[in-house]
Design an enzyme around this catalytic site. Structure first.
Site, mmCIF file in Angstrom:
data_model
loop_
_atom_site.group_PDB
_atom_site.id
_atom_site.type_symbol
_atom_site.label_atom_id
_atom_site.label_comp_id
_atom_site.label_asym_id
_atom_site.label_seq_id
_atom_site.Cartn_x
_atom_site.Cartn_y
_atom_site.Cartn_z
ATOM 1 N N SER A 65 0.809 -1.215 0.000
ATOM 2 C CA SER A 65 0.000 0.000 0.000
ATOM 3 C C SER A 65 0.842 1.266 0.000
ATOM 4 O O SER A 65 1.979 1.288 0.488
ATOM 5 C CB SER A 65 -0.925 0.021 1.222
ATOM 6 O OG SER A 65 -1.929 -0.953 1.111
ATOM 7 N N GLN A 66 0.263 2.314 -0.528
ATOM 8 C CA GLN A 66 0.858 3.649 -0.472
ATOM 9 C C GLN A 66 1.056 4.032 0.994
ATOM 10 O O GLN A 66 0.169 3.824 1.825
ATOM 11 C CB GLN A 66 -0.115 4.616 -1.151
ATOM 12 C CG GLN A 66 0.306 6.063 -1.152
ATOM 13 C CD GLN A 66 -0.778 6.941 -1.782
ATOM 14 O OE1 GLN A 66 -1.795 6.447 -2.254
ATOM 15 N NE2 GLN A 66 -0.553 8.232 -1.783
#
Length: 216
Positions: A65-66
Site C-alpha cells: 500500500s501507499q
C-alpha cells in the site's frame, strides 16, 4: 542483519514529513512509519521507489500500500500499545510491521499461500513477530477473538459480518467498502452485542478482498 543505510533513514524522514503535510498527524503512526524499513518489503526492481508515497506490486496480483494509505488507516484505527489487533490481508507484511512497531499484539491473515509463505518467514528475520495465519480473511480468526481492533487492507463489497462479530464491545473495525474501482474508508465501532456505529472517511482504491484461499 538489516540492509539499512543513512540514505534509507533520510528518505524515510522525508517521507514522514510529506505524510504530515497530507494530514497524518498521529505521532505514534509517524514514528512507526519512520522506523520500518519499507525498502526491504519490495522487490529489488522497485527498491529505488521504496520511499515514494506510492503503491507498488508485490506479486500474486497484490500491492504494497501507499504509505499515506497505511498512515491514514492506522491513524483512524487509533492503535494503543498492547492492543490485540487483527489485520486482514498480510500482503507484503509492511502494515503488520507498522502495527507491531506501535506496540500492538498483531494477528494477521493472508489468503494467498505464496504471500503467506514468504511473509511469515520474512517478518521475524527483520525483527517483527506478528502471529501469521493462512486463511480466508472474510472469516477472520474466531478462535482468537475478540479483538480490540480489526484492520482490513483490501476493498470489500460489504462489511464482512463475521469480522464485526469478532470485535470486542467498544472495539473498532476499519475497512474499505465499495466496488473494485472505488471504496469508502469505513470506521465501525461495536457499541453493543448487536449494535454498531459507522462513519465514512473518504474514497480510496484497494485491491479486492477475495473469499477462500489460493494455493501455489
Amino acid at each position: 542483519m538489516i540492509n539499512e543505510t543513512s540514505r534509507h533513514k533520510g528518505l524515510r524522514k522525508r517521507l514522514v514529513e510529506g505524510l504530515k503535510v497530507k494530514g497524518i498527524r498521529n505521532p505514534s503512526v509517524l514514528e512507526a512509519i519512520g522506523n520500518v524499513p519499507r525498502h526491504l518489503f519490495m522487490d529489488s526492481g522497485f527498491i529505488n521507489f521504496a520511499y515514494k508515497d506510492q503503491a507498488f506490486p508485490i506479486g500474486a496480483g497484490q500491492t504494497i500500500s501507499q504509505p499515506y494509505t497505511v498512515g491514514f488507516q492506522t491513524q483512524l484505527l487509533d492503535v494503543q500499545k498492547g492492543e490485540k489487533i487483527l489485520e486482514v490481508g498480510t500482503g507484503s507484511g509492511y502494515q503488520a510491521a507498522v502495527l507491531v512497531e506501535m506496540g500492538a499484539k498483531v494477528f494477521t491473515i493472508e489468503r494467498q499461500k505464496e504471500l503467506y509463505t514468504k511473509t511469515h518467514k520474512f517478518l521475524p528475520s527483520i525483527g517483527y513477530k506478528p502471529a501469521c495465519f493462512f486463511g480466508d480473511g472474510y472469516k477472520g480468526l474466531p478462535d482468537f477473538a475478540p479483538f480490540d481492533k480489526i484492520l482490513v487492507t483490501a476493498g470489500a463489497p460489504l462489511v464482512p459480518p463475521e469480522l464485526k462479530m469478532q470485535l470486542k464491545i467498544g472495539g473498532k473495525l476499519v475497512v474499505p467498502v465499495g466496488s473494485d474501482k472505488h471504496q469508502d474508508m469505513c470506521e465501525i465501532v461495536r457499541t453493543g452485542e448487536n449494535d454498531f456505529k459507522m462513519k465514512k472517511h473518504g474514497g480510496f482504491v484497494f485491491v479486492p478482498l477475495l473469499k477462500g484461499t489460493v494455493n501455489f
